[in-house]
Motif scaffolding. Structure first.
Motif, short mmCIF file in Angstrom:
data_model
loop_
_atom_site.label_atom_id
_atom_site.label_comp_id
_atom_site.label_asym_id
_atom_site.label_seq_id
_atom_site.Cartn_x
_atom_site.Cartn_y
_atom_site.Cartn_z
N SER A 137 47.16 10.62 12.07
CA SER A 137 46.11 9.81 12.68
C SER A 137 45.33 10.66 13.68
O SER A 137 45.86 11.64 14.22
N ILE A 138 44.10 10.31 13.92
CA ILE A 138 43.29 11.02 14.90
C ILE A 138 43.94 10.94 16.28
O ILE A 138 43.97 11.91 17.04
N ASN A 139 44.51 9.78 16.58
CA ASN A 139 45.16 9.59 17.87
C ASN A 139 46.33 10.57 18.05
O ASN A 139 46.52 11.15 19.13
N TYR A 140 47.11 10.78 16.97
CA TYR A 140 48.24 11.72 17.02
C TYR A 140 47.75 13.13 17.31
O TYR A 140 48.31 13.84 18.16
N MET A 141 46.67 13.52 16.65
CA MET A 141 46.15 14.87 16.83
C MET A 141 45.50 15.07 18.20
O MET A 141 45.61 16.12 18.81
N LEU A 142 44.86 14.02 18.71
CA LEU A 142 44.21 14.11 20.02
C LEU A 142 45.20 14.22 21.16
O LEU A 142 44.88 14.71 22.24
N ASN A 143 46.42 13.76 20.94
CA ASN A 143 47.43 13.77 21.99
C ASN A 143 48.12 15.12 22.16
O ASN A 143 48.94 15.29 23.07
N LYS A 149 43.35 19.32 26.47
CA LYS A 149 42.83 20.18 27.53
C LYS A 149 41.44 20.72 27.23
O LYS A 149 40.75 21.21 28.11
N ARG A 150 41.03 20.65 25.94
CA ARG A 150 39.73 21.22 25.57
C ARG A 150 38.92 20.27 24.71
O ARG A 150 38.14 20.67 23.85
N LEU A 151 39.07 18.99 24.97
CA LEU A 151 38.47 17.98 24.11
C LEU A 151 36.95 18.11 24.01
O LEU A 151 36.37 17.93 22.95
N GLN A 162 46.08 22.87 13.67
CA GLN A 162 47.42 22.27 13.69
C GLN A 162 47.84 21.76 12.32
O GLN A 162 49.02 21.80 11.96
N LEU A 163 46.87 21.31 11.51
CA LEU A 163 47.20 20.85 10.15
C LEU A 163 47.57 22.02 9.25
O LEU A 163 48.48 21.92 8.42
N SER A 185 56.51 28.52 23.72
CA SER A 185 56.38 27.12 24.13
C SER A 185 54.98 26.56 23.90
O SER A 185 54.80 25.36 23.75
N ASP A 186 53.96 27.44 23.86
CA ASP A 186 52.61 26.97 23.59
C ASP A 186 52.43 26.52 22.15
O ASP A 186 51.41 25.90 21.80
N GLN A 187 53.42 26.79 21.29
CA GLN A 187 53.36 26.40 19.89
C GLN A 187 54.03 25.06 19.61
O GLN A 187 54.08 24.62 18.46
N TRP A 188 54.56 24.42 20.63
CA TRP A 188 55.33 23.18 20.43
C TRP A 188 54.51 22.11 19.69
O TRP A 188 55.02 21.47 18.76
N GLY A 189 53.26 21.94 20.07
CA GLY A 189 52.42 20.94 19.41
C GLY A 189 52.22 21.24 17.94
O GLY A 189 52.28 20.33 17.09
N ASN A 190 51.97 22.50 17.61
CA ASN A 190 51.78 22.89 16.20
C ASN A 190 53.07 22.72 15.41
O ASN A 190 53.06 22.30 14.25
N ILE A 191 54.19 23.09 16.04
CA ILE A 191 55.48 22.98 15.35
C ILE A 191 55.82 21.53 15.05
O ILE A 191 56.28 21.20 13.95
N THR A 192 55.59 20.65 16.02
CA THR A 192 55.91 19.23 15.79
C THR A 192 55.01 18.61 14.73
O THR A 192 55.40 17.63 14.07
#
Length: 418
Positions: A137-143, A149-151, A162-163, A185-192
């Motif tokens: 979802s867009i909401n998942y990716m925006l979070n 931080k760079r919206l 990320q996809l 640790s900066d990769q946590w969002g991409n990994i999840t």
């Protein structure tokens, strides 16, 4: 495998891990760590991921290095303050070859295969949107922190990164049975994102594991595209001598932390080294240990031996007395590792200020040279700003050694035009 978690825990190599990660280590697992070739070299921040991978390998797990040739064409927005400049395809190919070469040296030594993610180049946009995009979802990716931080400045190109990294995890799960991705640790969002994709597409729980980032003195991370000075693994970007000196010049606080991360010595050995260091901090036992291990790991044992011998010469308290008697062979060894410059002359006398600023090699201007004149030594002797160099200053008819400050050395090679 509780022992493994304890091992990397006391080393300070755990930042985030998914729930249940410890359980999967009860058996041998397949995992990977990714490296995007967005520049021509890896740096010492990347070295933490490599060392963590080696720890996994040493504990019997199957590890892969993923070379992100295709994802580097998009660019990871994680940790970036502004839009990343897209690299050209020819640069991408060049960077990929260079970083593969750096990884290959370590992959050969520790038997860790390198995989290139060129499968992303074969993706059809419509099919990718239908088969992968529909799970997010867009909401998942925006979070994701990298997005939030760079919206206002984040492009659609970076937004899709990320996809693509999620698809890498999915692909390696299907083809190589990878159930764990590791990284900074900066990769946590991409990994999840990858964990979420595999969970939804295959109803399977996979895992992520990150380590803390290595930061500079100003608090910013080491990065291939960050501004400022980085410590590169490529000897052409950071000379092996300067690489070694970086570790030698660590503060005691830094050294006590980083010896656990950048060496493979066990807990008892490191505790003993720290005790010895504290008894005589001026000997810099900790710093020398880290410098030796990392220089051998990244460069070679011979390179370390050469640099160690050079250090014994350059930082000898009696260097000003022994320099005149230093053999040409040792001068040539020094020339191999410290910054040096060939200067063609057509006169027998020349001002030191003109030499200090030639081609911006030592100083960028006469103003800078004059301001710092008291920090320079010529063949380990102080001099005034109006000093004129003549042939009598040359070592072995050609060389002059310039010291700048406490640790910086430059070798000048002079040759007269015939």
């Amino acid at each position: 495998m509780l022992q493994f978690i304890q091992e990397i825990g006391w080393r300070g190599l755990i930042s985030n891990k998914t729930k249940g990660t410890s359980e999967i280590f009860k058996r041998k697992v397949n995992l990977y760590s990714g490296f995007d070739p967005t520049y021509s070299s890896l740096h010492i921040g990347n070295l933490i991921s490599i060392i963590l991978s080696i720890h996994f390998k040493n504990y019997g797990h199957n590890v892969f290095f993923l070379l992100g040739t295709s994802t580097s064409l998009i660019g990871d927005p994680s940790g970036k303050k502004g839009e990343r400049s897209l690299i050209k395809s020819e640069e991408n190919s060049l960077y990929s070859r260079k970083i593969r070469k750096q990884l290959f040296k370590l992959s050969k030594q520790f038997k860790i295969p390198i995989i290139n993610n060129n499968w992303n180049k074969k993706l059809n946009f419509i099919e990718f949107s239908r088969d992968i995009g529909k799970y997010f979802s867009i909401n998942y990716m925006l979070n994701k922190d990298s997005v939030k931080k760079r919206l206002r400045s984040l492009s659609f190109t970076e937004f899709t990164y990320q996809l693509l990294q999620a698809y890498d995890f999915y692909y390696l799960y299907k083809k190589k049975k990878c159930v764990l991705q590791i990284g900074g640790s900066d990769q946590w969002g991409n990994i999840t994102c990858g964990i979420e994709l595999i969970k939804k597409k295959n109803k399977t729980q996979v895992h992520g594991f990150t380590h803390p980032l290595l930061t500079k003195s100003d608090g910013t991370k080491f990065g291939k595209t960050e501004n400022g000075e980085n410590i590169w693994l490529d000897p052409k970007l950071t000379s092996p001598y300067n690489f070694y000196q970086f570790w030698i010049n660590l503060s005691d606080v830094q050294a006590k932390k980083l010896i656990k991360i950048f060496t493979f010595s066990n807990k008892i050995s490191i505790s003993k080294i720290i005790t010895l260091h504290d008894r005589a901090p001026f000997l810099r036992i900790l710093q020398k240990k880290i410098a030796k291990i990392t220089t051998i790991l990244v460069h070679s044992k011979k390179t370390f031996t050469d640099i160690y011998n050079i250090n014994q010469i350059l930082f000898n308290p009696n260097l000003n007395k022994m320099l005149t008697f230093l053999s040409k062979k040792k001068l040539l060894l020094i020339k191999k590792y410290i910054p040096w410059k060939k200067i063609i002359l057509n006169d027998t006398k020349f001002k030191i200020l003109d030499i200090l600023i030639i081609d911006n090699f030592i100083c960028k201007s006469k103003t800078e040279a004059l301001r710092k004149i008291n920090s320079f030594l010529l063949n380990m002797n102080p001099f005034f700003s109006d000093y004129v160099i003549t042939k009598k200053d040359f070592l072995h008819k050609h060389f002059i050694l310039i010291k700048k400050g406490k640790t910086n050395f430059y070798l000048l090679y002079f040759k007269y035009e015939v």
